[in-house]
Design a protein around this motif. Structure first.
Motif, PDB file in Angstrom:
ATOM      1  N   GLN A  10     -13.903  14.992  20.178  1.00  0.00           N
ATOM      2  CA  GLN A  10     -13.088  15.567  21.250  1.00  0.00           C
ATOM      3  C   GLN A  10     -11.858  14.701  21.552  1.00  0.00           C
ATOM      4  O   GLN A  10     -10.777  15.220  21.818  1.00  0.00           O
ATOM      5  CB  GLN A  10     -13.922  15.711  22.523  1.00  0.00           C
ATOM      6  CG  GLN A  10     -15.123  16.617  22.381  1.00  0.00           C
ATOM      7  CD  GLN A  10     -16.019  16.557  23.608  1.00  0.00           C
ATOM      8  OE1 GLN A  10     -15.773  17.248  24.595  1.00  0.00           O
ATOM      9  NE2 GLN A  10     -17.052  15.714  23.571  1.00  0.00           N
ATOM     10  N   ALA A  11     -12.049  13.379  21.498  1.00  0.00           N
ATOM     11  CA  ALA A  11     -10.976  12.473  21.891  1.00  0.00           C
ATOM     12  C   ALA A  11      -9.814  12.464  20.907  1.00  0.00           C
ATOM     13  O   ALA A  11      -8.643  12.478  21.320  1.00  0.00           O
ATOM     14  CB  ALA A  11     -11.527  11.058  22.065  1.00  0.00           C
ATOM     15  N   PHE A  12     -10.113  12.424  19.599  1.00  0.00           N
ATOM     16  CA  PHE A  12      -9.031  12.326  18.618  1.00  0.00           C
ATOM     17  C   PHE A  12      -8.064  13.511  18.696  1.00  0.00           C
ATOM     18  O   PHE A  12      -6.838  13.303  18.755  1.00  0.00           O
ATOM     19  CB  PHE A  12      -9.590  12.177  17.203  1.00  0.00           C
ATOM     20  CG  PHE A  12     -10.337  10.893  16.933  1.00  0.00           C
ATOM     21  CD1 PHE A  12     -10.278   9.828  17.821  1.00  0.00           C
ATOM     22  CD2 PHE A  12     -11.107  10.743  15.790  1.00  0.00           C
ATOM     23  CE1 PHE A  12     -10.966   8.638  17.576  1.00  0.00           C
ATOM     24  CE2 PHE A  12     -11.797   9.564  15.522  1.00  0.00           C
ATOM     25  CZ  PHE A  12     -11.724   8.516  16.418  1.00  0.00           C
ATOM     26  N   PRO A  13      -8.544  14.758  18.699  1.00  0.00           N
ATOM     27  CA  PRO A  13      -7.598  15.879  18.793  1.00  0.00           C
ATOM     28  C   PRO A  13      -6.807  15.872  20.097  1.00  0.00           C
ATOM     29  O   PRO A  13      -5.615  16.233  20.100  1.00  0.00           O
ATOM     30  CB  PRO A  13      -8.503  17.116  18.692  1.00  0.00           C
ATOM     31  CG  PRO A  13      -9.734  16.644  18.011  1.00  0.00           C
ATOM     32  CD  PRO A  13      -9.928  15.236  18.475  1.00  0.00           C
ATOM     33  N   PHE A  14      -7.445  15.484  21.184  1.00  0.00           N
ATOM     34  CA  PHE A  14      -6.729  15.393  22.461  1.00  0.00           C
ATOM     35  C   PHE A  14      -5.582  14.405  22.373  1.00  0.00           C
ATOM     36  O   PHE A  14      -4.450  14.696  22.772  1.00  0.00           O
ATOM     37  CB  PHE A  14      -7.702  14.996  23.568  1.00  0.00           C
ATOM     38  CG  PHE A  14      -7.037  14.465  24.811  1.00  0.00           C
ATOM     39  CD1 PHE A  14      -6.238  15.284  25.602  1.00  0.00           C
ATOM     40  CD2 PHE A  14      -7.216  13.135  25.195  1.00  0.00           C
ATOM     41  CE1 PHE A  14      -5.613  14.780  26.745  1.00  0.00           C
ATOM     42  CE2 PHE A  14      -6.606  12.632  26.334  1.00  0.00           C
ATOM     43  CZ  PHE A  14      -5.798  13.459  27.107  1.00  0.00           C
ATOM     44  N   LEU A  15      -5.849  13.225  21.826  1.00  0.00           N
ATOM     45  CA  LEU A  15      -4.816  12.193  21.718  1.00  0.00           C
ATOM     46  C   LEU A  15      -3.736  12.588  20.718  1.00  0.00           C
ATOM     47  O   LEU A  15      -2.550  12.311  20.927  1.00  0.00           O
ATOM     48  CB  LEU A  15      -5.447  10.862  21.320  1.00  0.00           C
ATOM     49  CG  LEU A  15      -6.451  10.288  22.336  1.00  0.00           C
ATOM     50  CD1 LEU A  15      -7.158   9.069  21.755  1.00  0.00           C
ATOM     51  CD2 LEU A  15      -5.771   9.941  23.652  1.00  0.00           C
TER      52      LEU A  15
END
Length: 278
Positions: free
Chosen positions: A219-224
């Motif tokens: 979840q974190a990588f695509p958000f960033l």
């Protein structure tokens, strides 16, 4: 000059079908490289397509490894006011020697007894003169008064416009992605005109170990990647479980070993493989 029809058609076809240079990743991803990583190879996480393209080691000396910086762009870090390992007197010379174009500063001063005013004076004297990209000190995600983002704001106030910086630098450890996203968005709302770098982040020792970390990073990588205000990010940490526990037992107990990017045999872990995906 006359050009034959055949030559023109050949040139046109070559132009149309030339293979473009492709960057597989977003150009934001990097490695947090501890000092004890001498036997590991950062090049294993370099796919030569730009997916992972950055590395820092908390110091202003080159990353200790079996393959130098592994072909990644090294970022120097002056992690303390003056360190035996990275003397402040050698900062400018090391920058010239290693040609790093970005510098990170002060590791978690909000936990290490460095006041915002002291940091501002130090920054003006030692960091301002460097004609490269600069990040303000890396602060924790603590919401206690005088820590975390409030510490950053106090330093900015103490600078009175006299600190030249390009990035707000954040660390984050917590329980879930919603908390992480809220913290990054909070930083952006407080400093809307500055790019953000996240130089350490992971779940805080989740009960599901590596599986929980993978679900978080998914979840974190695509958000960033999609956040235009995020310039770089570095999941914690580019080492193996055995090295982490042996050399930093307190850190391993706090974060757990499920977020390490390497396996104990030096191969890329499941989290590391996730970092290599676009």
């Amino acid at each position: 000059m006359q050009v034959s029809l055949t030559a023109f058609v050949t040139f046109a076809l070559d132009y149309l079908f030339v293979t473009p240079t492709v960057q597989h990743g977003p150009g934001k991803r990097g490695l947090v490289w501890p000092y004890y990583n001498g036997g590991l190879d950062p090049g294993r996480l370099n796919d030569h397509q730009g997916t992972v393209n950055l590395i820092y080691d908390y110091e202003t000396y080159a990353p200790p490894s079996s393959n130098g910086n592994g072909g990644l762009a090294f970022i120097g870090m002056q992690r303390c006011l003056d360190c035996d390992s990275s003397p402040i007197s050698k900062l400018a010379a090391r920058q010239q020697q290693l040609k790093f174009s970005t510098v990170f500063t002060l590791n978690e001063p909000d936990l290490n007894g460095i006041s915002p005013g002291q940091a501002a004076d130090w920054y003006k004297q030692h960091i301002n003169p460097l004609a490269i990209k600069k990040a303000l000190p890396a602060v924790t995600s603590s919401t206690d008064p005088g820590k975390g983002l409030s510490w950053v704001q106090q330093m900015v106030n103490a600078c009175s416009g006299g600190c030249h910086f390009d990035y707000i630098n954040l660390h984050w450890y917590g329980q879930n992605f919603a908390q992480f996203k809220a913290h990054i968005n909070d930083a952006h709302s407080r400093f809307p005109h500055n790019k953000i770098v996240i130089t350490e982040f992971a779940l805080q020792n989740p009960p599901g170990g590596q599986a929980d970390q993978i679900n978080f990073f998914k979840q974190a990588f695509p958000f960033l990647d999609s956040a235009s205000f995020v310039e770089m990010y570095f999941p914690f940490v580019a080492t193996s479980p055995a090295l982490f526990k042996s050399h930093d037992p307190n850190g391993a107990a706090f974060v757990g070993t499920g977020s390490t990017l390497y396996n104990n045999d030096g191969t890329i872990s499941a989290v590391g493989q996730l970092l290599l995906k676009a």
